[in-house]
Design an enzyme around this catalytic site. Structure first.
Site, PDB file in Angstrom:
ATOM      1  N   LYS A 163      -0.179   1.949  10.332  1.00 17.35           N
ATOM      2  CA  LYS A 163       0.376   2.996   9.479  1.00 17.35           C
ATOM      3  C   LYS A 163       1.825   3.214   9.873  1.00 17.35           C
ATOM      4  CE  LYS A 163      -3.319   4.274   7.124  1.00 17.35           C
ATOM      5  NZ  LYS A 163      -3.339   4.274   5.644  1.00 17.35           N
ATOM      6  N   ASP A 188       1.206   0.095   6.187  1.00 13.62           N
ATOM      7  CA  ASP A 188       0.843   1.009   5.095  1.00 13.62           C
ATOM      8  C   ASP A 188       1.596   2.327   5.278  1.00 13.62           C
ATOM      9  OD1 ASP A 188      -0.331   2.462   3.070  1.00 13.62           O
ATOM     10  OD2 ASP A 188      -2.380   2.378   3.868  1.00 13.62           O
ATOM     11  N   GLU A 213       2.211  -1.999   2.167  1.00 14.67           N
ATOM     12  CA  GLU A 213       1.359  -1.203   1.278  1.00 14.67           C
ATOM     13  C   GLU A 213       1.999   0.154   0.948  1.00 14.67           C
ATOM     14  OE1 GLU A 213      -2.602  -0.973   2.886  1.00 14.67           O
ATOM     15  OE2 GLU A 213      -3.271   0.558   1.478  1.00 14.67           O
ATOM     16  N   ASP A 238      -1.754   0.749  -3.387  1.00 15.00           N
ATOM     17  CA  ASP A 238      -3.038   1.418  -3.147  1.00 15.00           C
ATOM     18  C   ASP A 238      -3.062   2.640  -4.077  1.00 15.00           C
ATOM     19  OD1 ASP A 238      -5.055   3.083  -2.151  1.00 15.00           O
ATOM     20  OD2 ASP A 238      -4.500   2.942  -0.059  1.00 15.00           O
TER      21      ASP A 238
END
Ligand code: OSB
Ligand code: MG
Length: 369
Positions: A163, A188, A213, A238
């Site tokens: 992340k 992400d 992402e 996403d």
């Protein structure tokens, strides 16, 4: 099948380790389990919204309201247990995909159990094991991050996702890459950046990432398209992909080159399979995302991820990566090949443990036609 009852329960389960994303740190998860009872069979579903509307607008409370006041009554009015008929019946209700998905999932489990087959077979899934990836949250220090990644790499995960957020991005990638030059690595952002951060994001191209992402906000297909032109790494969406239509538009605008499919975010397996098929026709790879589900939701993800165009490793990890005690027995484990087997019993093929569910339940209500 004739549905006798639908049961909703709100559960709370503590994580083994806190999970921090660009929207904050969480130490436990609240979610709704859906049980549909019909002719002696039980179909299970899981709703993936959490207590706060951070990942999307939905919360456990909005899911409860929408299920109780709209979706369950619509299902009873329709007098059907067919998931495709349910999908059509609730289409007029805008949004609320996670509430819809929880109930549709339970109907799919029920339908497969009625036929006595694995849900994978009902979906037409072709893979019997899924490549396991792990999603690693933001840590207090880079040393903590590298140590966590190391633990998962040693357990055999085939891919690592970290992340990122402004201030925890280039250095985090550099630290992980320095220690692991060859692992499959992706990041992400959960929408934490804007186009003003393009220079920072371009630096991520140096780390040979599988994908980047959701850098920008969910609504922002256009700026993703502008960023994709500036970056060599493929973007993956996403939060932005709400269904087949946004998927098509994102691909046509070149807003992304890979799609993360989450059954909750798109409103259930019917819509998820439409996105899968669209991407397959267009030669766009997809992978199965996760929402830190209990073993019930994760079993559902495994069946969906068995479809042929799920070619990249999934956010599907072993039970012990998330919870001290999962809701199912046996729990989900990694094979020696860094994969997770798709259960092959009827329906989702896992056994929910009533006692564990009862212990984690905060509130429960039963609805009858
Ligand atoms: O963006 O993929 C995400 C968990 C909660 C909310 C959003 C996300 C995630 C994850 C977890 O990354 C993936 C997993 O379930 O293993
Ligand atoms: Mg994500």
């Amino acid at each position: 099948m004739k549905i006798e009852a639908v049961e909703l329960s709100v559960l709370q389960l503590p994580y083994v380790h806190f999970f921090e994303t660009s929207f904050g740190r969480e130490v436990d998860r609240q979610f709704i389990l859906v049980k549909v009872l019909a002719e002696g069979l039980t179909g299970w579903g899981e709703c993936v919204a959490s207590e706060q509307p951070l990942y999307s607008e939905e919360t456990t409370e909005t899911e409860w309201h929408v299920l109780k006041d709209f979706l369950i009554p619509a299902l009873f009015r329709k007098q059907t247990s067919d998931p495709a008929a349910f999908y059509q019946a609730v289409k007029p209700f805008r949004g609320n995909p996670m509430a819809k998905a929880g109930l549709e999932l339970a109907l799919w489990d029920l339908a497969a159990k009625e036929k006595g087959v694995s849900l994978r077979l009902l979906y037409g899934g072709t893979q019997d094991e899924i490549q396991a990836g792990v999603s690693v949250g933001i840590e207090d220090t880079l040393a903590d991050l590298v140590a966590r990644v190391e633990g998962y790499v040693n357990e055999g995960y085939r891919r690592v996702k970290i992340k990122i957020k402004p201030g925890w991005d280039v250095e985090a990638c550099a630290a992980v890459r320095r220690r692991f030059p060859d692992i499959l690595l992706q990041v992400d952002a959960n929408g934490a950046y804007t186009l003003a951060d393009a220079e920072t994001l371009r630096k991520l191209d140096a780390f040979n990432l599988l994908l980047v992402e959701q850098p920008f906000a969910p609504f922002d297909l256009w700026d993703h398209s502008r960023l994709q032109k500036m970056m060599k790494s493929p973007l993956c969406l996403d939060e932005s992909i709400l269904g087949e239509t946004t998927a098509r538009q994102a691909l046509e605008m070149d807003s992304c080159r890979i799609i993360n499919i989450k059954v909750g975010r798109v409103g259930g397996p019917v819509e998820a399979r439409l996105i899968h098929d669209l991407c397959r026709e267009r030669g766009v790879p997809v992978w199965c995302g996760g929402m830190l589900e209990s073993g019930i939701g994760r079993a559902h993800n495994l069946h969906l991820a068995s479809l042929p165009n799920f070619t990249l490793p999934a956010d599907l990890s072993a039970s012990k990566r998330y919870y001290h005690e999962d809701l199912i027995d046996p729990e989900i484990e990694l094979t020696g090949r860094g994969t997770v087997a798709v259960p092959d019993g009827p329906g989702i093929g896992v056994n929910p443990v009533d006692e564990r569910i009862r212990k984690a339940t905060l509130r429960r209500e039963i609805f009858r036609p």
